[in-house]
Write a protein that holds these residues in place. Structure first.
Motif, short mmCIF file in Angstrom:
data_model
loop_
_atom_site.label_atom_id
_atom_site.label_comp_id
_atom_site.label_asym_id
_atom_site.label_seq_id
_atom_site.Cartn_x
_atom_site.Cartn_y
_atom_site.Cartn_z
N GLU A 1 0.85 -1.19 0.00
CA GLU A 1 0.00 0.00 0.00
C GLU A 1 0.88 1.24 0.00
O GLU A 1 1.89 1.31 0.71
N VAL A 2 0.53 2.24 -0.82
CA VAL A 2 1.35 3.46 -0.90
C VAL A 2 0.45 4.69 -0.81
O VAL A 2 -0.73 4.65 -1.18
N PRO A 3 1.00 5.81 -0.31
CA PRO A 3 0.23 7.06 -0.24
C PRO A 3 0.16 7.72 -1.61
O PRO A 3 1.03 7.53 -2.47
N LEU A 4 -0.88 8.50 -1.80
CA LEU A 4 -1.06 9.24 -3.04
C LEU A 4 -0.96 10.74 -2.77
O LEU A 4 -1.44 11.22 -1.75
N GLY A 5 -0.34 11.47 -3.69
CA GLY A 5 -0.28 12.92 -3.62
C GLY A 5 -1.29 13.51 -4.59
O GLY A 5 -1.38 13.10 -5.75
N ALA A 6 -2.08 14.47 -4.11
CA ALA A 6 -3.12 15.07 -4.95
C ALA A 6 -2.51 16.08 -5.91
O ALA A 6 -1.81 17.01 -5.50
N ARG A 7 -2.78 15.90 -7.20
CA ARG A 7 -2.35 16.87 -8.21
C ARG A 7 -3.49 17.83 -8.56
O ARG A 7 -3.27 18.94 -9.01
N SER A 8 -4.69 17.35 -8.43
CA SER A 8 -5.89 18.18 -8.58
C SER A 8 -6.98 17.49 -7.78
O SER A 8 -6.72 16.52 -7.07
N GLU A 9 -8.21 17.95 -7.89
CA GLU A 9 -9.29 17.33 -7.13
C GLU A 9 -9.54 15.89 -7.56
O GLU A 9 -10.02 15.08 -6.78
N ILE A 10 -9.19 15.56 -8.82
CA ILE A 10 -9.50 14.21 -9.32
C ILE A 10 -8.26 13.41 -9.71
O ILE A 10 -8.38 12.22 -10.02
N ARG A 11 -7.08 14.01 -9.71
CA ARG A 11 -5.87 13.32 -10.15
C ARG A 11 -4.88 13.18 -8.99
O ARG A 11 -4.63 14.14 -8.25
N PHE A 12 -4.30 11.96 -8.86
CA PHE A 12 -3.38 11.66 -7.77
C PHE A 12 -2.18 10.90 -8.34
O PHE A 12 -2.32 10.12 -9.29
N GLY A 13 -1.02 11.11 -7.75
CA GLY A 13 0.18 10.39 -8.16
C GLY A 13 0.76 9.60 -7.02
O GLY A 13 0.65 9.98 -5.85
N ASP A 14 1.39 8.43 -7.34
CA ASP A 14 2.01 7.62 -6.29
C ASP A 14 3.54 7.66 -6.43
O ASP A 14 4.06 8.21 -7.41
N PRO A 15 4.29 7.14 -5.46
CA PRO A 15 5.76 7.22 -5.51
C PRO A 15 6.38 6.49 -6.69
O PRO A 15 7.54 6.74 -7.04
N GLN A 16 5.63 5.58 -7.33
CA GLN A 16 6.14 4.85 -8.49
C GLN A 16 5.76 5.53 -9.80
O GLN A 16 5.87 4.93 -10.87
N ALA A 17 5.32 6.78 -9.73
CA ALA A 17 4.99 7.60 -10.90
C ALA A 17 3.72 7.15 -11.60
O ALA A 17 3.47 7.56 -12.73
N ARG A 18 2.91 6.32 -10.96
CA ARG A 18 1.59 6.02 -11.51
C ARG A 18 0.66 7.19 -11.21
O ARG A 18 0.80 7.86 -10.19
N VAL A 19 -0.30 7.42 -12.10
CA VAL A 19 -1.27 8.49 -11.92
C VAL A 19 -2.67 7.88 -11.93
O VAL A 19 -3.00 7.07 -12.81
N PHE A 20 -3.49 8.26 -10.96
CA PHE A 20 -4.88 7.80 -10.87
C PHE A 20 -5.80 9.00 -11.09
O PHE A 20 -5.69 10.00 -10.37
N GLU A 21 -6.68 8.90 -12.06
CA GLU A 21 -7.65 9.96 -12.33
C GLU A 21 -9.05 9.39 -12.13
O GLU A 21 -9.47 8.47 -12.84
N PHE A 22 -9.77 9.94 -11.15
CA PHE A 22 -11.10 9.44 -10.83
C PHE A 22 -12.15 10.04 -11.76
O PHE A 22 -12.05 11.21 -12.17
N HIS A 23 -13.14 9.23 -12.10
CA HIS A 23 -14.24 9.67 -12.95
C HIS A 23 -15.43 10.05 -12.08
O HIS A 23 -15.90 9.24 -11.27
N VAL A 24 -15.91 11.26 -12.25
CA VAL A 24 -17.01 11.78 -11.45
C VAL A 24 -18.13 12.21 -12.38
O VAL A 24 -17.89 12.98 -13.33
#
Length: 411
Positions: A365-388
């Motif tokens: 499990e790793v922490p995520l850093g918020a890049r915007s309200e819907i986009r987050f990055g993890d320490p391995q340079a993966r980016v998660f963008e949530f669909h709302v």
């Protein structure tokens, strides 16, 4: 003693005569001219990037100054829905919405139920119609799509709208992976540029992060694609590196009076760059940024000198790509289990004001850093963008990981 109307008019006329004009560049696909400095309402602080409306009065003051001094391009890419809503509300209250060139992101379309891991074109059309209705628009200047999106579907829908005259330009945005990451810095962006016909691309570019000069900028010139620089101050790191270092006297040779103008003029001196994005909460800073697009620009020899100076400054660790502080209430929207197309489970949980992700298998499990309200990055340079969706419900997410993004469906 007050100043009479004739004196005020004379002062305004003298100001107009003495003021040098903001540079403009042509959009290669159309020839339309745009001022080279963009305003980004995401920089107006945490409220602009949360689910709460930003300070519309503050945005109005900044937009007024921006427009009065030659600005036109307003980019809302990383402000979240509330950021765009506040910026458009401010422009509407000022009656200047038709004088601006504004962007909008297209996100929020999960895969079609029971189908392959592709975007649902019907959902994309609904998302666009919601924008036209919400913002009372008959057309949108520039729609931006994430580089990891299902390009055939997204671009197909936008090209239909472009033919109808409802969308003027189509662009692709990408947040560069940090140096040393296992992923290529610009992920699938290069492939999109080579294989798709788009009007704009946008990603990180600054005198402190020049990786885009290797392939992306030459390719933009070759393919006649307008380039917009994100994070022209290297995500703020450049000012930390500068510290108390005085601006070199030779910066006057290209009309830079401040470090901000030094940085912006470096970016704008590359011929592929059509617009450099810069945001602020302060009208004085707006004028400073505008100054980066006025007067002379450095030549190639001077660009090398500028880069060498910045490279000689103390280095700062990249750190997490966290640019936004989000409330626990917003983070709680994303908590839960999501399924991959293969049926594996991805879990998000919140602890305090941090969102964590647990990927399938033995991944920790790793922490995520918020890049915007819907986009987050993890320490391995993966980016998660949530669909709302339009009701604020989280329906899924996109995990950007190299050239093959992974769609996640909310359980």
């Amino acid at each position: 003693m007050g100043v009479g109307p004739h004196a005020q008019l004379k002062k305004k006329v003298l100001h107009m005569i003495n003021r040098r004009e903001l540079l403009q560049r042509a959009i290669p696909s159309s020839g339309e001219m745009l001022p080279v400095i963009s305003f980004a309402p995401r920089s107006l602080g945490g409220a602009a990037m949360s689910s709460q409306p930003a300070d519309v009065a503050a945005i109005k003051a900044v937009l007024n100054t921006f427009l009065d001094n030659g600005g036109k391009f307003v980019d809302v890419m990383h402000g979240g829905p509330a950021g765009e809503q506040s910026a458009r509300a401010a422009a509407a209250e000022l009656g200047i919405q038709n004088k601006l060139f504004s962007t909008t992101p297209l996100t929020g379309a999960p895969p079609a139920p029971g189908g392959p891991p592709k975007a649902d074109p019907a959902a994309l059309r609904v998302a666009m119609e919601e924008k036209f209705t919400t913002f009372k628009l008959s057309k949108i200047e520039l729609v931006m799509v994430g580089s990891g999106a299902d390009m055939p579907t997204y671009l197909g829908v936008l090209r239909e709208l472009k033919k109808q005259g409802r969308v003027r330009y189509i662009g692709v945005h990408h947040l560069a992976f940090p140096p040393g990451a296992s992923m290529p810095a610009f992920g699938p962006l290069e492939s999109v540029m080579r294989n798709e016909q788009v009007d704009f691309v946008a990603t990180d570019y600054s005198v402190g992060d020049r990786r885009v000069e290797e392939t992306i900028l030459p390719l933009a010139l070759e393919r006649k694609i307008a380039f917009m620089s994100y994070f022209s101050f290297d995500r703020g790191r450049i000012f930390k590196r500068i510290g108390t270092t005085p601006l070199p006297a030779w910066a006057a040779e290209f009309d830079a009076k401040t470090w901000a103008q030094f940085c912006l003029k470096y970016v704008l001196s590359h011929p592929a760059v059509v617009v450099a994005r810069a945001g602020t909460t302060n009208t004085a800073h707006v004028l400073d940024n505008i100054g980066g697009g006025i007067g002379r620009l450095p030549n190639e020899a001077m660009r090398r000198r500028m880069a060498e100076l910045v490279d000689s400054l103390p280095a700062t660790p990249p750190g997490p790509l966290k640019a936004v502080e989000l409330s626990a209430a917003i983070l709680d929207r994303y908590v839960g289990e999501y399924t991959t197309p293969a049926g594996a489970i991805v879990t998000f949980r919140r602890e305090g004001t941090t969102l964590f992700v647990k990927l399938p298998g033995s991944n920790p499990e790793v922490p995520l850093g918020a890049r915007s309200e819907i986009r987050f990055g993890d320490p391995q340079a993966r980016v998660f963008e949530f669909h709302v969706d339009g009701q604020g419900k989280v329906t899924g997410a996109l995990m950007e990981q190299g050239a093959q993004p992974l769609k996640l469906l909310r359980k």
